[in-house]
Design a protein around this motif. Structure first.
Motif, PDB file in Angstrom:
ATOM      1  N   HIS A  88     -49.486   0.641 -66.018  1.00  0.00           N
ATOM      2  CA  HIS A  88     -51.210   0.777 -66.943  1.00  0.00           C
ATOM      3  C   HIS A  88     -51.693   1.415 -65.856  1.00  0.00           C
ATOM      4  CE1 HIS A  88     -50.323  -1.368 -70.939  1.00  0.00           C
ATOM      5  NE2 HIS A  88     -49.645  -2.589 -69.841  1.00  0.00           N
ATOM      6  N   SER A  89     -51.158   2.699 -65.392  1.00  0.00           N
ATOM      7  CA  SER A  89     -51.946   2.293 -64.438  1.00  0.00           C
ATOM      8  C   SER A  89     -51.108   4.385 -63.976  1.00  0.00           C
ATOM      9  CB  SER A  89     -52.851   2.168 -63.544  1.00  0.00           C
ATOM     10  OG  SER A  89     -52.813   3.288 -62.014  1.00  0.00           O
ATOM     11  N   TYR A  90     -51.848   5.293 -63.556  1.00  0.00           N
ATOM     12  CA  TYR A  90     -51.249   6.908 -63.486  1.00  0.00           C
ATOM     13  C   TYR A  90     -50.322   7.079 -62.262  1.00  0.00           C
ATOM     14  CZ  TYR A  90     -49.827  12.202 -63.328  1.00  0.00           C
ATOM     15  OH  TYR A  90     -49.152  12.947 -63.239  1.00  0.00           O
ATOM     16  N   ARG A 123     -51.413  13.015 -53.055  1.00  0.00           N
ATOM     17  CA  ARG A 123     -52.068  13.555 -54.598  1.00  0.00           C
ATOM     18  C   ARG A 123     -50.337  13.871 -54.999  1.00  0.00           C
ATOM     19  NH1 ARG A 123     -56.852  14.389 -53.317  1.00  0.00           N
ATOM     20  NH2 ARG A 123     -58.688  12.184 -54.188  1.00  0.00           N
ATOM     21  N   GLN A 124     -50.217  13.760 -56.164  1.00  0.00           N
ATOM     22  CA  GLN A 124     -49.374  13.399 -57.260  1.00  0.00           C
ATOM     23  C   GLN A 124     -49.551  14.550 -57.938  1.00  0.00           C
ATOM     24  OE1 GLN A 124     -47.339  10.806 -59.460  1.00  0.00           O
ATOM     25  NE2 GLN A 124     -47.998   9.270 -58.032  1.00  0.00           N
ATOM     26  N   ALA A 127     -50.530  11.037 -69.731  1.00  0.00           N
ATOM     27  CA  ALA A 127     -50.581  10.069 -69.434  1.00  0.00           C
ATOM     28  C   ALA A 127     -51.339  10.060 -67.836  1.00  0.00           C
ATOM     29  CB  ALA A 127     -48.998   9.729 -67.885  1.00  0.00           C
ATOM     30  N   ARG A 128     -51.917  11.162 -67.366  1.00  0.00           N
ATOM     31  CA  ARG A 128     -53.052  11.745 -66.812  1.00  0.00           C
ATOM     32  C   ARG A 128     -54.659  11.137 -67.831  1.00  0.00           C
ATOM     33  NH1 ARG A 128     -52.533  14.848 -61.709  1.00  0.00           N
ATOM     34  NH2 ARG A 128     -50.341  15.208 -61.636  1.00  0.00           N
ATOM     35  N   GLY A 187     -49.123   4.766 -67.406  1.00  0.00           N
ATOM     36  CA  GLY A 187     -47.117   5.117 -66.069  1.00  0.00           C
ATOM     37  C   GLY A 187     -47.144   6.157 -67.296  1.00  0.00           C
ATOM     38  N   LEU A 188     -46.049   6.962 -66.698  1.00  0.00           N
ATOM     39  CA  LEU A 188     -45.082   7.725 -66.904  1.00  0.00           C
ATOM     40  C   LEU A 188     -44.728   7.937 -67.765  1.00  0.00           C
ATOM     41  CD1 LEU A 188     -43.974  10.136 -64.244  1.00  0.00           C
ATOM     42  CD2 LEU A 188     -45.585  10.757 -66.221  1.00  0.00           C
ATOM     43  N   PHE A 189     -44.048   6.657 -67.758  1.00  0.00           N
ATOM     44  CA  PHE A 189     -42.454   6.143 -68.292  1.00  0.00           C
ATOM     45  C   PHE A 189     -42.973   4.845 -69.483  1.00  0.00           C
ATOM     46  CE2 PHE A 189     -41.038   6.558 -64.262  1.00  0.00           C
ATOM     47  CZ  PHE A 189     -40.095   7.332 -64.092  1.00  0.00           C
ATOM     48  N   HIS A 190     -44.326   4.016 -69.371  1.00  0.00           N
ATOM     49  CA  HIS A 190     -44.987   3.637 -70.978  1.00  0.00           C
ATOM     50  C   HIS A 190     -45.453   4.342 -71.741  1.00  0.00           C
ATOM     51  CE1 HIS A 190     -47.193   0.725 -72.620  1.00  0.00           C
ATOM     52  NE2 HIS A 190     -48.290   1.544 -72.433  1.00  0.00           N
ATOM     53  N   ILE A 191     -45.432   5.821 -71.349  1.00  0.00           N
ATOM     54  CA  ILE A 191     -46.113   7.142 -71.826  1.00  0.00           C
ATOM     55  C   ILE A 191     -44.644   7.324 -73.399  1.00  0.00           C
ATOM     56  CG2 ILE A 191     -46.958   9.450 -72.651  1.00  0.00           C
ATOM     57  CD1 ILE A 191     -48.864   7.334 -72.227  1.00  0.00           C
TER      58      ILE A 191
END
Length: 810
Positions: free
Chosen positions: A256-258, A423-424, A467-468, A473-477
């Motif tokens: 639950h965090s990007y 940073r990503q 997600a941003r 999280g990416l995989f949570h979306i």
């Protein structure tokens, strides 16, 4: 009336109402409602009113059940919407049942709710009750990052600047360390603020002396101190400054965090354990721990610190000088496994519970089982360090400069500590980056059409954007598997889309209509987009500014003193470019000295199939012409043996002589000829005999000029006879051809062409049956035919066995 009696009465009333409602619903379902609607308009209107009433009640219940949570209530405007949003309704019901179950446990006394005063105390680990699913997979936790002093926005574009506010144990000042410097690709970034300190650091002398491992305190009879206030941090810091070694570990959460967040930090000394709450709003004040973490005289023991180093920099502004990574120590010692669970079992005989490894570490207060699991990661680690240190010293070779395994672990650990967080980023056009679509597509064997590829890229970009925005999280979306399935199936309707997404998160369900529009737009724009073979071309070694990894590589080992370049920090900075050779070892000088850039060569040919990355020269005989020098070794090549087989030797511009014979049978003929070995002194010769301009079949023969004249003459006579027969057949065909053609032309000219008789013509499909239709089929003789008419024989008499017999009288 007591509380217990009131609860029992309420429970009985609710149960009776539910039973009555269920029976009524079952009776209504058994009736033919469609028929009743068609014959009675009043029933039709009554059923519509009840449907609207029930939908309104369900909508109100959903709003009440989801109040105060991140799950939005579904919109139920007609009966069909219930089917479309059935999954969200089930999630709401499951959440209500879990809450009811928890309340019942608290009411009956099975679980005691901790008061705020109990939360500051460490829970005990005496309870052996297994952790239930609802305790470590709780989904309705408010996001703690929203309470931080600096709430993450996930859209920062400048390079990451270290969070350091002060720099204890510094060799270079803080101002000198926080100066932007250009990278190799021209972009700007901040250097590692403790780079010089890490490179110059050495272990204290105690790390090079063997002594008996110091026993750890009993795990069952001791506990850890919960640290969640600035005062508790200062008390812990005063204790840590007096230690010679400390063990550190982290628990991370990224569902639950990007970018993820550090949820817990465990610290242990020889006598005491601490568990630090790193989700407090003042978490950046934990930088005071740099007084201990950057002190080279205190060894910091971590296991698998690759990710921990980056997380400490990103969230807390903490850096480590004097790192000892037990993972690298176990690898240098050649252990069969290198995980922490294996080391705990090997040295401490302690078994960890893997169920809590992926738990939600944001939960407060922590359940006792999770509290004990977090504490065990560092409680035994210093004892493991003692055993590993003794084995490393025992297996070291002090006679050589690079034989000390302690120094090898030190250099490998420096490589981990020199990592930097960056940073990503996301480049939707090229798909580059640590989580870009290009690397994801390259790891898959899927081959998409133009439309599927356009949808794949659009959905992948939508997931990163969502997600941003939602800080999820990416995989949570959306999982990677769901992205490939959506691209393959190309759903254009919301129910179809939700059918391909498993599992469906609350954020995904909320933004699903938007995703349907993205898919439709991507499919419409696919005509102008690239094809799979265009985007699948291999890329060169040069990276753009956006190719900065999440954690940049540490400086190479050349920054270290020469004596320290043993196990090398440069192990993390391997070059993927092969060494350039002046001449190919396989092709020699055939393809010339110009090297074809692999990055520019296509991966697919015109027909869409795969092709080689470098153009190959034609395989002519000149390719195998002998060279004077071996291109790989630079040594002179000996001339080919005169007795070598003919197909392995090539003579430039050699003209065949008239008396040469080429016999294939000598090479690929019978087994007797194959097994005959070639003797030394045989001379390979070539021949190409032509008659009237026609090339005949060439044959190979290994001719001995002294002893093989007779075989040569025999082969020549045989070849002449074969050619004579062929010429005679050809002459006969030429003589018969004018006669046949003339007769046919004369018949056609006179109009005497005879019609084809289809009725009496032989059958083509049933040729075998037409041939045997009039023939009589002879029956074979059956020698057993008459034996069936004979009378049946008597049954076999049962013989009495030995022993006594008894006769019974009636």
């Amino acid at each position: 009336m007591t509380t217990e009696q009131g609860f029992k009465e309420l429970k009985s009333q609710i149960s009776a109402a539910l039973v009555k409602t269920t029976r009524t619903a079952g009776q209504i379902a058994n009736e033919d409602l469609a028929f009743q609607r068609s014959i009675n308009p009043e029933i039709d209107r009554s059923l519509d009113r009840q449907n609207n009433r029930l939908l309104s009640l369900v909508q109100s219940l959903n709003k009440t059940a989801t109040a105060g949570s991140d799950n939005p209530p579904p919109s139920l405007h007609d009966p069909e919407s219930v089917d479309d949003d059935w999954r969200s309704i089930v999630d709401i019901l499951d959440n209500l049942l879990e809450k009811a179950d928890a309340c019942l446990d608290e009411f009956t006394g099975v679980v005691k709710k901790l008061t705020p005063s109990h939360r500051s105390k460490a829970p005990t680990t005496d309870s052996k009750k297994p952790l239930s699913t609802r305790e470590y997979r709780y989904q309705n936790i408010p996001k703690p990052q929203r309470l931080f002093r600096k709430v993450p926005t996930n859209d920062e574009t400048p390079p990451f600047k270290p969070l350091l506010q002060s720099k204890p144990n510094a060799v270079a000042s803080l101002e000198q360390s926080l100066v932007p410097t250009p990278a190799r690709d021209g972009s700007m970034h901040y250097k590692h603020p403790y780079e010089q300190e890490i490179i110059q650091s050495t272990y204290p002398n105690s790390a090079y002396v063997q002594h008996d491992p110091i026993a750890y305190p009993p795990f069952e009879s001791t506990t850890a101190t919960w640290v969640d206030t600035p005062e508790a941090v200062q008390d812990m810091l005063r204790y840590l400054k007096n230690a010679k070694e400390i063990a550190v570990d982290l628990e991370h959460h990224d569902v639950h965090s990007y970018v993820g967040l550090v949820a817990l930090m465990q610290i242990s000394t020889r006598e005491k354990d601490w568990i630090v709450d790193t989700l407090v709003p003042w978490r950046e004040d934990l930088q005071v721990l740099n007084e201990v973490f950057t002190d080279p005289s205190i060894i910091k023991v971590l296991h698998g610190s690759n990710s921990d180093i980056v997380w400490l920099q990103r969230d807390l502004g903490l850096y480590i000088v004097g790192l000892f990574d037990t993972y690298h120590a176990s690898r240098l010692l050649g252990y069969p496994k290198h995980g922490l669970a294996y080391l705990l079992h090997r040295f401490a005989n302690y078994e960890t519970d893997k169920r809590y490894q992926m738990a939600d570490w944001r939960m407060r207060p922590l359940p006792e089982q999770m509290y004990g699991y977090a504490r065990s990661d560092t409680h035994f680690l210093l004892y493991i360090f003692d055993n590993l240190r003794n084995e490393l010293l025992k297996n070291s070779d002090t006679a050589t400069p690079t034989g000390n395994l302690i120094d090898s672990v030190r250099d490998l650990s420096k490589g981990e500590a020199l990592q930097r967080y960056e940073r990503q980023f996301y480049d939707a056009k090229t798909g580059s980056g640590p989580f870009g679509w290009y690397s994801m597509l390259g790891r898959s064997s899927s081959h998409f059409s133009r439309e599927q590829l356009s949808i794949f890229r659009a959905v992948h970009e939508w997931r990163d954007k969502t997600a941003r925005q939602e800080d999820e999280g990416l995989f949570h979306i959306l999982s990677n598997h769901s992205i490939f399935t959506i691209a393959r199936e190309m759903p254009m309707r919301l129910p179809d889309l939700l059918g391909y997404c498993h599992p469906i998160s609350a954020a995904m369900r909320k933004a699903a209509p938007e995703l349907v529009g993205v898919i439709q737009e991507a499919r419409a724009a696919a005509a102008d987009g690239p094809e799979m073979k265009e985007v699948a071309q291999p890329r060169g070694q040069a990276h753009s500014q956006n190719d900065t990894p999440l954690a940049s590589n540490p400086p190479t080992v050349n920054h270290l003193p020469a004596a320290n370049r043993t196990a090398s920090i440069s192990g993390n900075t391997r070059s993927n470019t092969p060494a350039a050779l002046p001449i190919s070892r396989f092709w020699g000088s055939t393809i010339g000295v110009e090297r074809t850039a692999i990055s520019k060569s296509p991966s697919f040919n015109e027909s869409g199939g795969p092709c080689l990355a470098i153009p190959l020269p034609p395989l002519t005989a000149e390719v195998y012409e002998k060279n004077d020098v071996d291109v790989s070794s630079g040594l002179a090549i000996e001339p080919t043996n005169a007795g070598a087989r003919a197909e392995h030797q090539y003579t430039k511009k050699r003209k065949p002589r008239e008396d040469d014979v080429f016999i294939v049978k000598e090479v690929g003929g019978s087994k007797r000829q194959k097994t005959s070995e070639v003797q030394d002194g045989l001379e390979p010769v070539l021949a190409n005999d032509n008659l009237d301009g026609e090339s005949e079949q060439m044959e190979i023969q290994l001719r001995d000029p002294d002893n093989n004249r007779e075989a040569q003459e025999k082969a020549r006579r045989k070849q002449e006879r074969r050619l004579e027969k062929k010429l005679r057949r050809q002459q006969r065909k030429e003589e018969d051809l004018p006669k046949t053609v003339g007769n046919e032309l004369g018949t056609i000219a006179n109009g005497e062409s005879e019609a084809f008789d289809y009725e009496n013509a032989p059958s083509v499909l049933h040729a075998g049956q037409e041939k045997d239709r009039g023939a009589k089929v002879k029956k074979g003789i059956d020698p057993y035919a008459k034996s069936l008419d004979a009378p049946k024989g008597m049954r076999k008499v049962q013989k009495e066995g030995p022993g006594r017999s008894i006769t019974y009288k009636s």
